[in-house]
Design a protein around this motif. Structure first.
Motif, short mmCIF file in Angstrom:
data_model
loop_
_atom_site.label_atom_id
_atom_site.label_comp_id
_atom_site.label_asym_id
_atom_site.label_seq_id
_atom_site.Cartn_x
_atom_site.Cartn_y
_atom_site.Cartn_z
N GLY A 106 -2.71 20.42 -25.95
CA GLY A 106 -3.77 19.47 -26.32
C GLY A 106 -3.95 18.01 -25.73
N ALA A 107 -2.93 17.52 -25.54
CA ALA A 107 -3.05 16.43 -24.55
C ALA A 107 -3.86 16.49 -23.33
N GLY A 108 -3.64 17.69 -22.33
CA GLY A 108 -4.32 18.03 -21.29
C GLY A 108 -5.74 18.13 -21.58
N VAL A 109 -6.11 18.96 -22.69
CA VAL A 109 -7.53 19.31 -23.01
C VAL A 109 -8.37 17.83 -23.41
N ALA A 110 -7.64 17.15 -23.95
CA ALA A 110 -8.08 15.92 -24.49
C ALA A 110 -8.47 14.98 -23.20
N VAL A 111 -7.67 15.08 -22.26
CA VAL A 111 -7.89 14.45 -20.94
C VAL A 111 -9.10 14.79 -20.26
N LYS A 112 -9.10 16.15 -20.00
CA LYS A 112 -10.13 16.93 -19.55
C LYS A 112 -11.24 16.59 -20.28
N LEU A 113 -11.46 16.50 -21.70
CA LEU A 113 -12.88 16.11 -22.53
C LEU A 113 -12.98 14.60 -21.96
N LEU A 114 -12.12 13.81 -22.00
CA LEU A 114 -12.59 12.30 -21.55
C LEU A 114 -12.95 12.16 -20.38
N PHE A 115 -12.50 12.76 -19.33
CA PHE A 115 -13.08 12.77 -18.09
C PHE A 115 -14.55 13.18 -18.06
N ALA A 116 -14.75 14.50 -18.88
CA ALA A 116 -16.02 14.80 -18.80
C ALA A 116 -17.19 14.02 -19.56
N GLU A 123 -13.59 2.67 -17.57
CA GLU A 123 -13.64 3.45 -19.10
C GLU A 123 -12.75 4.57 -19.45
N GLN A 124 -12.51 5.49 -18.25
CA GLN A 124 -11.74 6.52 -18.49
C GLN A 124 -10.24 5.92 -18.51
N ILE A 125 -9.85 5.18 -17.80
CA ILE A 125 -8.50 4.30 -17.76
C ILE A 125 -8.19 3.83 -18.89
N ARG A 126 -9.14 3.06 -19.44
CA ARG A 126 -8.68 2.26 -20.80
C ARG A 126 -8.85 2.91 -21.95
N VAL A 165 -11.76 -2.02 -28.06
CA VAL A 165 -11.56 -1.75 -26.51
C VAL A 165 -12.98 -1.18 -26.08
N ASN A 166 -13.43 -0.33 -26.92
CA ASN A 166 -14.68 0.49 -26.69
C ASN A 166 -15.97 -0.18 -27.13
N LEU A 167 -15.89 -1.15 -28.19
CA LEU A 167 -17.11 -1.65 -28.70
C LEU A 167 -17.43 -3.19 -28.53
N GLY A 181 -14.47 -7.57 -16.65
CA GLY A 181 -13.83 -9.28 -16.88
C GLY A 181 -12.20 -9.18 -17.20
N MET A 182 -12.06 -10.52 -17.34
CA MET A 182 -10.38 -10.80 -17.54
C MET A 182 -10.01 -10.42 -19.01
N THR A 183 -10.87 -10.70 -19.82
CA THR A 183 -10.58 -10.26 -21.34
C THR A 183 -10.47 -8.79 -21.54
N ALA A 184 -11.37 -7.98 -20.63
CA ALA A 184 -11.34 -6.35 -20.76
C ALA A 184 -9.87 -5.91 -20.12
N VAL A 185 -9.46 -6.69 -19.13
CA VAL A 185 -8.47 -6.18 -18.34
C VAL A 185 -7.10 -6.49 -19.35
N LEU A 186 -7.21 -7.64 -19.89
CA LEU A 186 -6.38 -7.85 -21.02
C LEU A 186 -6.04 -6.94 -22.04
N ALA A 187 -7.30 -6.76 -22.63
CA ALA A 187 -7.36 -5.94 -23.56
C ALA A 187 -6.80 -4.51 -23.44
N PHE A 188 -7.16 -3.73 -22.27
CA PHE A 188 -6.66 -2.37 -22.01
C PHE A 188 -5.24 -2.44 -21.61
N THR A 189 -4.62 -3.42 -21.13
CA THR A 189 -3.42 -3.55 -20.50
C THR A 189 -2.33 -3.72 -21.72
#
Length: 452
Positions: A106-116, A123-126, A165-167, A181-189
């Protein structure tokens, strides 16, 4: 009763580390111990005297372990096989691996759907933690039989950083090439830190207030990292050899690697590593003390060298920003080492040389943290606040409190004035502070600093 309960906690933790004694048997032994204490207290002894006499009456715990091993020898085999034994050969013995495989797929399918579905590498990494960790958390919930209400509350809390992170209208960093930007990097890390601690609530079966359950999660995290590294190194060797063989016959493995092996292999390795930790738990716990005794002295030498570099590098206000970032990474590494060392230690053992080395390690980390804080405050006074500087300053303050109190408790234990249980409890009691700080960085920093 507080003192007696602390001593019973230490006794229970010691017994649980005996691999030949199951959890149900530990509970039975604890009930017997409490009955003995109650009888002795009724006879006029105070709580601590009754505890000592009751433990003495129960006999030497190593002998108890050997008796259990002889009477229940199948438990020793359960430590050395991947699939737990079932009472009878049948589909039940494969239930847990089957459920885990379903979560991994299920996790693999979710990653495939995310990349697609999502364009853009950033955006994919975060979003990657938000599509992988829920499956691991779901396996935790299934294995621990976590109540649905706890699962729903954890999912609702995890949805908050996902939406942020997305909105949030993050801006791109100035420069010739588009970059977050820096706030985006801080948020996703910082979001994965918050998600991991939320997953820890499910790992405890919803009993996050239990010190033993929180310490089990700390131990699980360290062991998971060990297994994950080993699996990834083995996979790299296997893939390298396979790619080399296929290249000799004109077959390119790269498309298959990018389209299938990585999307399914990376989350699959995470879940398989988690399963291995649970399946071979008592074996890994025998490795943990060895690893901590090897790396703690090395980390102490590294911290002393880092401290010398900071002090001889000129005025603290002139310390390079990248150097301060590396110092923070070193301090976080030391914190992980401290947590893992505490989780692997026998709480009933008297203080020894290694405890003094660990105290010196925490003291050196405190010194490095203090110097780094001074340098950060100097840079802020000269150049002003930014999202990155404020996040680093806050992290150092959080680490400072954690390390300072740990040093105080460790010093008391080394001097014989405090039980080691106090050191253990502090480590797990402070974990929610890191979740709170991560939530502040993810949710509050972006609007405060204009999403830049």
């Amino acid at each position: 009763m507080g003192g007696v309960e602390d001593q019973i906690d230490q006794w229970r933790g010691f017994v649980r580390r005996r691999g030949a004694i199951s959890g149900a048997d530990v509970e039975e032994m604890e009930d017997h111990l409490r009955e003995q204490i109650a009888d002795l207290e009724a006879g006029g002894l105070d709580g601590e005297e009754a505890f000592l006499v009751a433990v003495r009456r129960m006999g030497n715990l190593d002998e108890v372990s050997r008796e259990f091993a002889r009477e229940h020898s199948d438990r020793l085999w359960k430590q050395l096989v991947l699939v737990p034994e079932a009472d009878a050969a049948g589909p039940g013995r494969w239930r847990e691996p089957g459920v885990l495989l379903a979560f991994a797929l299920g996790a693999g399918v979710a990653v495939k759907l995310l990349f697609a579905a999502v364009d853009g590498e950033f955006e994919q990494i975060r979003n990657l933690p938000f599509v992988v960790l829920p499956f691991l958390a779901g396996w935790f919930a299934w294995k621990r039989r976590t109540p649905w209400g706890v699962c729903a509350a954890a999912a609702a809390l995890a949805a908050v950083p996902f939406l942020a992170v997305n909105l949030y209208p993050f801006q791109e960093a100035p420069g010739p090439f588009p970059s977050p930007g820096m706030t985006a990097v801080l948020a996703f890390t910082h979001a994965p830190v918050l998600l991991w601690l939320l997953a820890g609530v499910l790992h405890t079966g919803g009993h996050w207030r239990s010190h033993d359950r929180r310490m089990d999660f700390v131990r699980f995290t360290g062991e998971l990292a060990m297994y994950l590294v080993l699996l990834q190194l083995g996979a790299l060797v296997l893939l390298g050899l396979t790619a080399g063989v296929l290249s000799l016959v004109g077959v390119d493995l790269e498309p298959v690697l990018e389209d299938w092996l990585l999307p399914f292999g990376l989350p699959g390795a995470l879940l398989v590593a988690a399963w291995l930790v649970e399946a071979k738990k008592s074996v890994v716990e025998n490795i943990a003390p060895v690893l901590t005794r090897v790396f703690t002295p090395l980390a102490l030498v590294m911290l002393v060298a880092d401290l010398v570099v900071l002090l001889v590098n000129g005025p603290l206000t002139a310390v390079d920003r990248d150097l301060l970032i590396l110092m923070d990474a070193v301090l976080v590494l030391v914190l992980f080492l401290l947590l893992y060392s505490v989780s692997a230690r026998d709480p009933l053992a008297p203080p020894g040389v290694f405890d003094r080395i660990q105290l010196a390690l925490v003291g050196a980390a405190l010194a490095v943290d203090t110097v780094a804080l001074t340098a950060m405050l100097g840079r802020i006074a000269e150049f002003g606040f930014t999202a990155n500087k404020t996040a680093a300053l806050g992290l150092n303050l959080v680490l400072l409190v954690h390390l300072a109190w740990s040093a105080r408790l460790l010093a008391g234990f080394v001097r014989g004035g405090r039980p080691f249980a106090a050191v253990e409890r502090w480590q797990t009691a402070y974990l929610p502070v890191y979740a709170l700080w991560a939530a502040v960085v993810v949710l509050v920093f972006p609007p405060v600093f204009g999403f830049a």
